[in-house]
Write a protein that holds these residues in place. Structure first.
Motif, PDB file in Angstrom:
ATOM      1  N   MET A  21       2.310  -1.824   0.810  1.00 35.99           N
ATOM      2  CA  MET A  21       3.651  -2.407   0.746  1.00 35.99           C
ATOM      3  C   MET A  21       3.530  -3.931   0.754  1.00 35.99           C
ATOM      4  O   MET A  21       3.034  -4.514   1.719  1.00 35.99           O
ATOM      5  N   ALA A  22       3.983  -4.566  -0.297  1.00 35.57           N
ATOM      6  CA  ALA A  22       3.792  -6.007  -0.443  1.00 35.57           C
ATOM      7  C   ALA A  22       5.070  -6.790  -0.207  1.00 35.57           C
ATOM      8  O   ALA A  22       5.099  -7.989  -0.412  1.00 35.57           O
ATOM      9  N   GLU A  23       6.147  -6.176   0.216  1.00 30.85           N
ATOM     10  CA  GLU A  23       7.402  -6.882   0.435  1.00 30.85           C
ATOM     11  C   GLU A  23       7.841  -6.726   1.886  1.00 30.85           C
ATOM     12  O   GLU A  23       7.474  -5.762   2.550  1.00 30.85           O
TER      13      GLU A  23
END
Length: 148
Positions: A21-23
């Motif tokens: 998950m990059a957000e």
């Protein structure tokens, strides 16, 4: 044993399929900030004195509040309040005598009078303040753009 090998192979496959998950979810942060904003807005706009008074309008410059000031209010019926406590009829001089003075200095008296009051009633209160020895009296008005 064969089952253990097959299941471990399946787990590896799931890990590679999931992307990291990059957000960042900012919704909780925004919620907290909005709640804090509302709390600050409500507490800043609350009046310093709880006696409901309709203040007269004036174009006078605002005066900053001091920590040792004493608020005296006179409502539209002519009742006198020292801070938020009502003063018994005829007991204003005694109430003024009980105000403690810091190191011999007089505290700043902030007088709030309702706009419907008779001028004589306000002057009677100011006369009692003067008689009790209070020389520094500020009159509070509503800071609107009223022209004289």
């Amino acid at each position: 044993m064969g089952m253990g090998v097959a299941s471990s192979g399946r787990r590896r496959g799931k890990r590679t399929r999931r992307a990291a998950m990059a957000e960042i979810n900012v919704t909780p942060l925004v919620d907290v900030m909005l709640v804090l904003l509302i709390i600050f807005m409500v507490t800043v706009t609350l009046p310093a004195v709880g006696v409901p008074i309709e203040l007269p309008e004036s174009r006078a410059n605002p005066v900053e509040e001091l920590p040792d000031q004493v608020n005296i209010s006179v409502d539209n019926a002519g009742r006198i309040y020292v801070e938020n406590e009502p003063v018994a009829s005829g007991g204003f001089a005694d109430a003024l005598a009980s105000i403690r003075r810091n190191d011999g200095e007089q505290p700043l008296i902030v007088l709030r009078g309702d706009t419907a009051l008779d001028y004589g009633r306000v002057m009677a209160v100011m006369g009692e303040l003067n008689r009790a020895g209070f020389k520094s009296i500020s009159l509070v008005t509503d800071g609107s753009d009223a022209a004289p």
